[in-house]
Write a protein that holds these residues in place. Sequence first.
Motif, short mmCIF file in Angstrom:
data_model
loop_
_atom_site.label_atom_id
_atom_site.label_comp_id
_atom_site.label_asym_id
_atom_site.label_seq_id
_atom_site.Cartn_x
_atom_site.Cartn_y
_atom_site.Cartn_z
N GLU A 49 13.56 58.29 116.40
CA GLU A 49 13.67 59.42 115.47
C GLU A 49 12.74 59.14 114.29
O GLU A 49 12.83 58.08 113.67
CB GLU A 49 15.11 59.55 114.99
N ASP A 50 11.84 60.09 114.00
CA ASP A 50 10.89 59.88 112.91
C ASP A 50 11.47 60.17 111.54
O ASP A 50 10.99 59.64 110.54
CB ASP A 50 9.62 60.70 113.14
N GLU A 51 12.50 60.99 111.44
CA GLU A 51 13.13 61.28 110.15
C GLU A 51 14.08 60.13 109.81
O GLU A 51 15.12 59.95 110.45
CB GLU A 51 13.88 62.60 110.22
N SER A 52 13.73 59.36 108.80
CA SER A 52 14.48 58.13 108.50
C SER A 52 15.95 58.38 108.18
O SER A 52 16.81 57.62 108.61
CB SER A 52 13.80 57.33 107.39
N LEU A 53 16.27 59.44 107.45
CA LEU A 53 17.67 59.72 107.12
C LEU A 53 18.47 60.08 108.37
O LEU A 53 19.59 59.60 108.56
CB LEU A 53 17.77 60.83 106.08
N VAL A 54 17.90 60.90 109.25
CA VAL A 54 18.56 61.28 110.50
C VAL A 54 18.75 60.04 111.37
O VAL A 54 19.82 59.83 111.95
CB VAL A 54 17.75 62.36 111.25
N ARG A 55 17.72 59.19 111.44
CA ARG A 55 17.81 57.97 112.24
C ARG A 55 18.90 57.05 111.69
O ARG A 55 19.71 56.51 112.43
CB ARG A 55 16.46 57.25 112.28
N MET A 56 18.94 56.90 110.37
CA MET A 56 19.94 56.03 109.75
C MET A 56 21.36 56.53 110.05
O MET A 56 22.24 55.75 110.38
CB MET A 56 19.71 55.96 108.25
N MET A 57 21.57 57.84 109.96
CA MET A 57 22.90 58.39 110.23
C MET A 57 23.27 58.21 111.71
O MET A 57 24.43 57.88 112.02
CB MET A 57 22.95 59.86 109.83
N GLU A 93 16.09 50.59 116.85
CA GLU A 93 15.49 51.79 116.29
C GLU A 93 13.98 51.77 116.41
O GLU A 93 13.37 50.72 116.33
CB GLU A 93 15.79 51.96 114.80
N ALA A 94 13.42 52.97 116.56
CA ALA A 94 11.97 53.15 116.54
C ALA A 94 11.67 54.47 115.84
O ALA A 94 12.33 55.47 116.10
CB ALA A 94 11.40 53.16 117.95
N PRO A 95 10.64 54.49 114.97
CA PRO A 95 10.32 55.71 114.25
C PRO A 95 9.39 56.66 115.00
O PRO A 95 9.20 57.80 114.59
CB PRO A 95 9.65 55.21 112.97
N THR A 96 8.80 56.18 116.10
CA THR A 96 7.88 57.01 116.88
C THR A 96 7.99 56.67 118.36
O THR A 96 8.49 55.60 118.72
CB THR A 96 6.41 56.78 116.46
N GLY A 97 7.48 57.56 119.20
CA GLY A 97 7.43 57.29 120.63
C GLY A 97 6.55 56.10 120.95
O GLY A 97 6.84 55.31 121.84
N ALA A 132 8.46 52.99 120.22
CA ALA A 132 9.49 52.82 121.25
C ALA A 132 8.90 52.27 122.54
O ALA A 132 9.51 51.43 123.20
CB ALA A 132 10.19 54.15 121.51
N TRP A 133 7.73 52.74 122.91
CA TRP A 133 7.08 52.27 124.13
C TRP A 133 6.82 50.77 124.07
O TRP A 133 7.04 50.05 125.04
CB TRP A 133 5.78 53.04 124.36
N ILE A 134 6.39 50.28 122.92
CA ILE A 134 6.15 48.84 122.74
C ILE A 134 7.47 48.08 122.87
O ILE A 134 7.53 47.04 123.54
CB ILE A 134 5.47 48.58 121.38
N ILE A 135 8.52 48.59 122.27
CA ILE A 135 9.84 47.95 122.37
C ILE A 135 10.30 47.91 123.83
O ILE A 135 10.76 46.87 124.32
CB ILE A 135 10.87 48.70 121.50
N LEU A 136 10.17 49.03 124.52
CA LEU A 136 10.61 49.11 125.93
C LEU A 136 9.88 48.09 126.81
O LEU A 136 10.48 47.53 127.73
CB LEU A 136 10.39 50.52 126.47
N GLN A 137 8.63 47.85 126.55
CA GLN A 137 7.85 46.90 127.35
C GLN A 137 8.24 45.46 127.08
O GLN A 137 7.97 44.58 127.90
CB GLN A 137 6.36 47.10 127.09
N SER A 138 8.92 45.20 125.96
CA SER A 138 9.25 43.83 125.60
C SER A 138 10.72 43.48 125.78
O SER A 138 11.11 42.34 125.55
CB SER A 138 8.85 43.56 124.15
N ARG A 139 11.54 44.44 126.21
CA ARG A 139 12.98 44.19 126.35
C ARG A 139 13.47 44.66 127.71
O ARG A 139 12.94 45.60 128.28
CB ARG A 139 13.75 44.94 125.25
N ASP A 140 14.54 44.03 128.18
CA ASP A 140 15.13 44.44 129.46
C ASP A 140 16.61 44.77 129.32
O ASP A 140 17.33 44.85 130.31
CB ASP A 140 14.91 43.38 130.52
#
Length: 126
Positions: free
Chosen positions: A16-24, A38-42, A45-53
Amino acid sequence: MADAHIPVPFTVLIVEDESLVRMMAVDMLEDAGFQVIEAPTGDAAWIILQSRDDIDVLFTDIEMPGSLNGFGLANRVAEHWPHIRLVITSGRCQLTDEDVPDHGRFVPKPYHATQVFSAFERAGRS
């Protein structure tokens, strides 16, 4: 509280790119016992997905800055990690569950916790 059919702790990647919405949303999910990343952009998120299982659910907004919006991210996740449940949200775009890849679910904004938890439970099921 999270639906009893979803094992908790359950790891959710919220994009979610809107920080307040993401925080809630993070607070809502953590209060229900979910592990949250959390990730602020797609793109982030793609980088996170490639590094976690350990990610069980992708919960993403559609419209975000960068080269990868939430719908494109969901399509990539469906292709590379079909076990990850997909839940897409938006306050501007109106989709149906059938529009979401890999038997995912759509939850319109503004959403309530019960809607999100129900979508997590139903995502990935035809």
